[in-house]
Write a protein that holds these residues in place. Structure first.
Motif, PDB file in Angstrom:
ATOM      1  N   GLY A 198      14.570  15.344  10.702  1.00  0.00           N
ATOM      2  CA  GLY A 198      14.893  14.765  12.009  1.00  0.00           C
ATOM      3  C   GLY A 198      15.890  15.605  12.784  1.00  0.00           C
ATOM      4  O   GLY A 198      16.014  15.493  14.003  1.00  0.00           O
ATOM      5  N   TYR A 234       5.843  11.757   5.985  1.00  0.00           N
ATOM      6  CA  TYR A 234       5.977  10.628   6.914  1.00  0.00           C
ATOM      7  C   TYR A 234       5.230   9.387   6.432  1.00  0.00           C
ATOM      8  O   TYR A 234       5.143   8.404   7.149  1.00  0.00           O
ATOM      9  N   TRP A 237       4.285   6.264   3.548  1.00  0.00           N
ATOM     10  CA  TRP A 237       4.849   5.447   2.485  1.00  0.00           C
ATOM     11  C   TRP A 237       3.723   4.662   1.844  1.00  0.00           C
ATOM     12  O   TRP A 237       2.673   4.453   2.445  1.00  0.00           O
ATOM     13  N   SER A 286      10.642  11.885   5.083  1.00  0.00           N
ATOM     14  CA  SER A 286      10.902  11.964   6.525  1.00  0.00           C
ATOM     15  C   SER A 286      10.560  10.696   7.301  1.00  0.00           C
ATOM     16  O   SER A 286      10.643  10.698   8.526  1.00  0.00           O
ATOM     17  N   VAL A 287      10.163   9.632   6.618  1.00  0.00           N
ATOM     18  CA  VAL A 287       9.847   8.388   7.349  1.00  0.00           C
ATOM     19  C   VAL A 287      11.086   7.955   8.140  1.00  0.00           C
ATOM     20  O   VAL A 287      12.146   7.746   7.549  1.00  0.00           O
ATOM     21  N   PRO A 288      10.983   7.872   9.467  1.00  0.00           N
ATOM     22  CA  PRO A 288      12.186   7.554  10.238  1.00  0.00           C
ATOM     23  C   PRO A 288      12.657   6.112  10.021  1.00  0.00           C
ATOM     24  O   PRO A 288      11.862   5.234   9.688  1.00  0.00           O
ATOM     25  N   TYR A 289      13.954   5.912  10.216  1.00  0.00           N
ATOM     26  CA  TYR A 289      14.552   4.586  10.041  1.00  0.00           C
ATOM     27  C   TYR A 289      13.801   3.513  10.832  1.00  0.00           C
ATOM     28  O   TYR A 289      13.641   2.385  10.378  1.00  0.00           O
ATOM     29  N   GLN A 320      10.719   3.148  11.445  1.00  0.00           N
ATOM     30  CA  GLN A 320       9.530   2.689  10.722  1.00  0.00           C
ATOM     31  C   GLN A 320       9.914   1.802   9.543  1.00  0.00           C
ATOM     32  O   GLN A 320       9.234   0.830   9.237  1.00  0.00           O
ATOM     33  N   ILE A 321      11.012   2.161   8.874  1.00  0.00           N
ATOM     34  CA  ILE A 321      11.478   1.343   7.744  1.00  0.00           C
ATOM     35  C   ILE A 321      11.827  -0.050   8.247  1.00  0.00           C
ATOM     36  O   ILE A 321      11.457  -1.063   7.646  1.00  0.00           O
ATOM     37  N   SER A 351      19.240   0.566   7.646  1.00  0.00           N
ATOM     38  CA  SER A 351      18.627   1.457   8.641  1.00  0.00           C
ATOM     39  C   SER A 351      18.981   1.007  10.051  1.00  0.00           C
ATOM     40  O   SER A 351      19.236   1.818  10.936  1.00  0.00           O
ATOM     41  N   ARG A 380      17.503   6.823  15.217  1.00  0.00           N
ATOM     42  CA  ARG A 380      16.662   6.171  14.193  1.00  0.00           C
ATOM     43  C   ARG A 380      15.200   6.581  14.314  1.00  0.00           C
ATOM     44  O   ARG A 380      14.444   6.495  13.354  1.00  0.00           O
ATOM     45  N   GLY A 431      15.910  10.055   8.844  1.00  0.00           N
ATOM     46  CA  GLY A 431      15.343   9.266   7.766  1.00  0.00           C
ATOM     47  C   GLY A 431      16.142   9.422   6.481  1.00  0.00           C
ATOM     48  O   GLY A 431      17.184  10.090   6.445  1.00  0.00           O
TER      49      GLY A 431
END
Ligand SMILES: Cc1cc2nc3c(=O)[nH]c(=O)nc-3n(C[C@H](O)[C@H](O)[C@H](O)COP(=O)(O)OP(=O)(O)OC[C@H]3O[C@@H](n4cnc5c(N)ncnc54)[C@H](O)[C@@H]3O)c2cc1C
Ligand code: FES
Ligand code: FES
Lengths: 296, 194
Positions: free
Chosen positions: A27, A55, A57, A69-72, A74-75, A90, A99, A103
């Motif tokens: 990021g 990216y 999960w 690298s999944v951004p916050y 998305q979490i 997150s 965000r 990640g």
């Protein structure tokens, strides 16, 4: 400076093997600040934005495999049920713009004691999947943080994913700062109840050289809950037990004085957050337990 | 190095880009698009907010090389971007974002999406003016991009939604109340239009 732009995970590993000093950039929310302010002038930047696997999960039986690298954002949106503690943590990170980019992989890469993902990962239980051209290994989260902004990665390794245990009970995350947005934690506390194993796990941020668990506090509480039959009778936790748990959490800290707060304030605040998060999660556990019994 | 990417629906090429350079620097200094502001260069203020493949980000924290082949919308292209969205029915029809397809359609239009000249203002821009939400104006481009994106996702935002969506944008002048008014106004007008 060279800008390396691998198109796949294999290419990324090969590039890191060839140039172990290359600085990965996901990021960029930590890396770019350092470059903009000339605190860091790496020979190579290794861009991970093109590696699509990072990216993704996967929600499994027992755990979630969260791409590095999944951004916050998305979490928060997609993993609130499976990973409530991490989703809450997150949500406290910086701002929507940050965000959307940052990640957990980058948070682990920086390994700042103030990183918000860490207490949530410690409390939930997690393993960091790292890989190099030499092979892949999983590092238990308790062994990942090795010093102030240091982690257990070898120079040729990259973080591929984090395997985080799915919540089997209520989880909470609490953070002290001057406002709701854009705050680096003065200190932070994560707590997860694990009714399956009848254990409680904790994570403390910004109150020691690395993110830590309050292990003595966990052991005390686990024993007290077991002895009092609390998991079964669903009673309110005795105030003296909550108090001692809070004191042991404070005692686990080894904080410093800095611009954000003093060591004694941090110790105090961690105790307060420990007691509150325990109360919140336990109330929610009792609520669920009562409902389940009602149905049965 | 050379970076090829799409800015406000048009392909752009930036040359002699230094490898550690930010997207913000490329936009302002290499492409002559000074709408995105540079105040902190550390993600704190949001005045450099642009959309990267539709997502609001701080341009100061994106490495130039990371935008290769991707789509960026800056405040200069916001009016056109909002117009396209309105004409194609907003999110419900899947016309949101900056698909290649849409970008190509934008190209065919006879307007300067770099400077915004000859283009009407977007509803959020008009609302900022009407509500008196612009003082020195330094924070305005970032707020416009962030607010426009929120209204695209959430046409009926609560005050809490607005505050949350704009929590990464600092303003030193207005005290934020007029900015809140402006976003409420844009949301109300958007509601009437439907
Ligand atoms: C304004 C602002 C506010 C912030 N507020 C917060 C906050 O409230 N809480 C918080 O926790 N953090 C905060 N941060 C810090 C930052 O956003 C987080 O640490 C974030 O998680 C970093 O993720 P990233 O993908 O942007 O990392 P990057 O900047 O891309 O990378 C960070 C580090 O990790 C390494 N790295 C990245 N990916 C990998 C990988 N796959 N394998 C190996 N190494 C890797 C990089 O080399 C680098 O050393 C803030 C930052 C800014 C600019
Ligand atoms: S200039 Fe990018 S956030 Fe301030
Ligand atoms: S109008 Fe001056 S900073 Fe917002």
């Amino acid at each position: 400076m060279d800008f390396l732009r691998p198109a796949s995970w294999e290419e990324a590993l090969a590039a890191k093997a060839e140039h172990p000093t290359a600085v990965p950039i996901a990021g960029g929310t930590d890396v770019m600040v350092e470059i903009n302010f000339d605190h860091r002038r790496p020979e190579y930047l290794l861009d991970l934005n093109r590696v699509g696997d990072l990216y993704e999960w996967e929600v499994g039986e027992e755990s979630v495999r969260l791409g590095a690298s999944v951004p916050y954002t998305q979490i928060m949106e997609h993993l609130r049920t499976e990973l409530p503690g991490l989703a809450l943590a997150s949500h406290t990170v910086a701002s929507p713009q940050i965000r959307n980019r940052g990640g957990v992989g980058g948070n682990l890469g920086t390994a700042s004691p103030a990183g918000d993902a860490h207490p949530a990962l410690l409390a939930a239980g997690a393993e960091v999947e790292v890989e190099s051209v030499r092979g892949s290994r999983r590092i238990p989260i308790d062994e990942f943080y090795t010093g102030v902004k240091r982690n257990a990665l070898a120079p040729d390794e990259l973080i591929r994913a984090v395997h985080i245990n799915k919540a089997d009970g209520p989880q909470q995350y609490s953070k002290v700062g001057t406002r709701n947005a854009m705050v680096i934690a003065v200190c932070a506390f994560g707590l997860a109840l694990h009714p399956g194993t009848r254990t409680v796990r904790t994570g403390i941020g910004s109150a020691a050289p690395t993110p830590i668990r309050a292990k003595a506090a966990e052991e005390f509480l686990n024993a007290a809950l077991e002895e009092g039959g609390f998991w079964d009778n669903g009673k309110i936790i005795t105030p003296s037990v909550a108090k001692q748990f809070a004191e042991l959490c404070s005692g686990a800290c080894n904080p410093i004085d800095d611009v954000r707060g003093t060591a004694s304030y941090r110790r105090h605040a961690v105790g307060v957050m420990a007691r509150r998060t325990l109360t919140w999660t336990w109330e929610s556990y009792r609520g669920t337990a009562a409902r389940t019994e009602g149905v049965a | 190095m050379r970076v090829n990417f799409t800015v406000n629906g048009r392909p752009q090429e930036a040359d002699d880009v230094w490898e550690g350079e930010s997207l913000l620097y490329v936009l302002r200094e290499r492409l002559g698009l000074p709408g995105s502001k540079n105040a902190c260069e550390q993600g704190e203020c949001g005045s450099c907010t642009v959309r990267l493949d539709g997502v609001p980000v701080c341009a100061c924290l994106v490495a130039a090389g990371q935008v290769e082949g991707r789509e960026v919308v800056t405040v200069e292209g916001l009016a056109d971007y909002a117009k396209q969205r309105a004409e194609h029915g907003g999110c419900a029809s899947g016309a949101c974002g900056t698909s290649v397809d849409e970008a190509q359609r934008w190209q065919a239009r006879g307007q300067d999406s770099q400077t915004g000249e000859g283009t009407e203002l977007s509803p959020i821009q008009q609302a900022f003016i009407d509500a008196g939400a612009v003082q020195c104006g330094f924070c305005t481009p970032g707020l416009l991009v962030a607010a426009d994106e929120m209204l695209e996702r959430n046409p009926n935002p609560s005050d809490a939604d607005i505050r949350e969506a704009l929590s990464g944008n600092l303003c030193r002048c207005t005290g934020y109340e007029k900015i809140m008014d402006a976003v409420r106004l844009a949301a109300a007008r958007q509601g009437e239009a439907v």
